[in-house]
Design an enzyme around this catalytic site. Structure first.
Site, PDB file in Angstrom:
ATOM      1  N   ARG A  37      28.687  15.665  -4.611  1.00  0.00           N
ATOM      2  CA  ARG A  37      29.115  14.951  -5.644  1.00  0.00           C
ATOM      3  C   ARG A  37      28.492  16.631  -6.767  1.00  0.00           C
ATOM      4  O   ARG A  37      29.178  16.754  -7.563  1.00  0.00           O
ATOM      5  CB  ARG A  37      29.089  13.918  -6.473  1.00  0.00           C
ATOM      6  CG  ARG A  37      30.075  13.139  -5.319  1.00  0.00           C
ATOM      7  CD  ARG A  37      30.422  12.181  -5.979  1.00  0.00           C
ATOM      8  NE  ARG A  37      31.227  10.782  -5.245  1.00  0.00           N
ATOM      9  CZ  ARG A  37      32.175   9.869  -4.957  1.00  0.00           C
ATOM     10  NH1 ARG A  37      31.550   9.283  -5.638  1.00  0.00           N
ATOM     11  NH2 ARG A  37      33.003   9.522  -4.643  1.00  0.00           N
ATOM     12  N   LYS A 199      39.166  -1.092  10.707  1.00  0.00           N
ATOM     13  CA  LYS A 199      40.777  -2.662  10.800  1.00  0.00           C
ATOM     14  C   LYS A 199      41.732  -1.205  10.827  1.00  0.00           C
ATOM     15  O   LYS A 199      41.815  -0.495   9.929  1.00  0.00           O
ATOM     16  CB  LYS A 199      40.306  -2.937  10.022  1.00  0.00           C
ATOM     17  CG  LYS A 199      39.186  -4.341  10.336  1.00  0.00           C
ATOM     18  CD  LYS A 199      39.537  -4.655   9.397  1.00  0.00           C
ATOM     19  CE  LYS A 199      38.386  -6.155  10.172  1.00  0.00           C
ATOM     20  NZ  LYS A 199      38.095  -6.922   9.137  1.00  0.00           N
ATOM     21  N   GLY A 379      38.580   6.808  -2.020  1.00  0.00           N
ATOM     22  CA  GLY A 379      39.127   5.951  -1.969  1.00  0.00           C
ATOM     23  C   GLY A 379      40.529   7.106  -2.663  1.00  0.00           C
ATOM     24  O   GLY A 379      41.404   6.907  -2.295  1.00  0.00           O
TER      25      GLY A 379
HETATM   26  C1  3PG Z   1      34.081   6.343  -6.025  1.00  0.00           C
HETATM   27  O1  3PG Z   1      32.720   6.270  -5.724  1.00  0.00           O
HETATM   28  O2  3PG Z   1      34.922   6.104  -4.776  1.00  0.00           O
HETATM   29  C2  3PG Z   1      34.939   6.693  -7.635  1.00  0.00           C
HETATM   30  O3  3PG Z   1      33.197   7.341  -7.891  1.00  0.00           O
HETATM   31  C3  3PG Z   1      35.123   5.532  -8.155  1.00  0.00           C
HETATM   32  O4  3PG Z   1      34.537   4.305  -7.514  1.00  0.00           O
HETATM   33  P1  3PG Z   1      35.354   2.686  -8.179  1.00  0.00           P
HETATM   34  O5  3PG Z   1      35.553   2.688  -6.404  1.00  0.00           O
HETATM   35  O6  3PG Z   1      33.964   1.942  -8.895  1.00  0.00           O
HETATM   36  O7  3PG Z   1      36.708   2.707  -8.830  1.00  0.00           O
HETATM   37 MG    MG Z   2      35.261   3.790  -4.161  1.00  0.00          MG
END
Ligand code: 3PG
Ligand code: MG
Length: 402
Positions: A37, A199, A379
């Site tokens: 990143r 899942k 996510g």
């Molecule tokens: C991640 O690593 O998925 C992002 O930086 C978001 O972090 P978070 O899930 O703690 O919001």
């Molecule tokens: Mg996350």
């Protein structure tokens, strides 16, 4: 690409540019264990520095829940950032708003870089608090979001701040969005999705969206067991969400109606338990003994997936096909990933992967560089595949000024 602004549309020379980055990187004993990143920020930062911007980096780290938490300080990131910038010094301010941050921002000369302390040390960040966003906005004149991986969070530095200042996507954000569009919104067809992982319950929205957009949907990993079971195949002691049988049948029926072909395993590698060196057998899915668990797709299935992929022009991949962390249950993931990389190199396939375990699985297979694009997001990538509007992307599209 006209749906969001980029750095090209932003006047940055001599200006204080607030750059939202995602420095939420894996660390162990104060050292970064995967700098992907950070490395991927180089194009944006190099461009801003070269243009004489005064760069102010904003990021969260971990989940400190609004309290200053020394273990979650961003101070250890100064060294890795300096390295990525070829040795250029990076200043650090021990708070992201208030007098300390204001003094540090005011001291910047053209081309300087400043990193501010963890945004989530203030409750206003996660609350998307306008007052906190105003305190951040006071530090700069324009805003760049280069944190696609945090774009699914409607937090102050992602949402409210973007609406206060002239705002644009950084090069990494732009790269992520352009590849996701190519893979999902306007793909060259046929387009195949590979969805794996443990899942079904965590990927219902994702499957529901993909079956409307894909020509082929390959289901692998533990998820496939739930589908096999739903279709009347006995999966023995395998991980399986029996309670989702009806849901799985609905997904298959909806896919059929939408002319999306669902590809399920026909053979599997089974064992009595998931462990190193355990005895394994390769069987047809119709022959899984009661006391055995499916831990990987079999060779006939992975060969079939690779063959079907060869006729596709676009691939979207999320989730491993087997328990890749424990060899030999990495075999199907490795083989299919290699096939995707080979087809990509040969020029016939656009391959885009991302989300959680996926990057680790592709890195394990040694093919990250062989894909057209591997997202830095977990996510956020999943939510994009679910068809959701990401707050951080929406804010860039809406932002006016300039
Ligand atoms: C991640 O690593 O998925 C992002 O930086 C978001 O972090 P978070 O899930 O703690 O919001
Ligand atoms: Mg996350």
């Amino acid at each position: 690409m006209s749906r969001f602004r980029t750095i090209d549309q932003l006047e940055v020379t001599g200006r204080r540019v607030l750059v939202r980055v995602d420095l939420n990187v894996p660390m162990s004993d104060g050292r970064v264990t995967d700098a992907t990143r950070i490395t991927r920020l180089r194009p944006t930062l190099a461009e801003l520095i070269a243009a004489g911007a005064r760069v102010i980096l904003l990021s969260h780290y971990g989940r400190p829940r609004g309290k200053a938490t020394p273990e979650m300080s961003l101070a250890p990131l100064v060294g890795p950032l300096t390295a990525v910038l070829g040795g250029r010094p990076v200043a650090f301010a021990p708070d992201c708003i208030g007098p300390v941050a204001e003094r540090a921002a005011a001291a910047l000369a053209d081309g300087d870089v400043l990193l501010l302390e963890n945004l989530r040390f203030h409750p206003g960040e996660e609350a998307n608090d306008p007052a906190f966003a105003a305190a951040l906005a006071a530090l700069g004149e324009v805003y760049v979001n280069d944190a696609f991986s945090a774009a699914h969070r409607a937090h102050a530095s992602v949402d409210a701040l973007a609406r206060r200042l002239p705002a644009a996507a950084g090069r990494l954000m732009q790269d992520e969005l352009e590849h996701l569009e190519l893979a999902l919104e306007t793909p060259a067809r046929p387009v195949m999705a590979i969805v794996g992982g443990a899942k079904v319950s965590t990927k219902l929205d994702l499957l529901g969206n993909l079956i409307r957009k894909m020509d082929l949907l390959v289901v692998g990993g533990g998820m496939a067991n739930t589908f096999l079971n739903a279709l009347g195949v006995a999966v023995g002691a395998s991980l399986c969400e029996h309670e989702l049988a009806e849901t799985a049948r609905e997904i298959v029926a909806t896919a059929k109606a939408a002319r999306c072909e669902v590809v399920l395993p026909t053979d599997a590698v089974v064992a009595a338990r998931l462990a190193d060196g355990v005895a394994t057998e390769t069987l047809s899915v119709k022959q899984i003994p009661q006391d055995r668990m499916i831990l990987d797709l079999g060779p006939a299935t992975s060969a079939h997936i690779s063959r079907r992929m060869a006729a596709c022009r676009t691939l979207v991949w999320n989730g491993p096909l087997g328990c890749f962390e424990v060899p030999p249950f990495d075999a199907a993931t490795n083989r299919v990933a290699q096939a995707a990389a080979d087809l990509t190199r040969a020029g016939g396939l656009l391959s885009v992967a991302g989300g959680g375990d996926t990057v680790a699985a592709l890195a394990h297979a040694g093919v990250v560089a062989g894909f057209s694009y591997v997202s830095t997001a977990g996510g956020a990538f999943l939510e994009w595949l679910e068809g959701k509007t990401l707050p951080g992307v929406a804010a860039l599209a809406l932002a006016g000024g300039g």
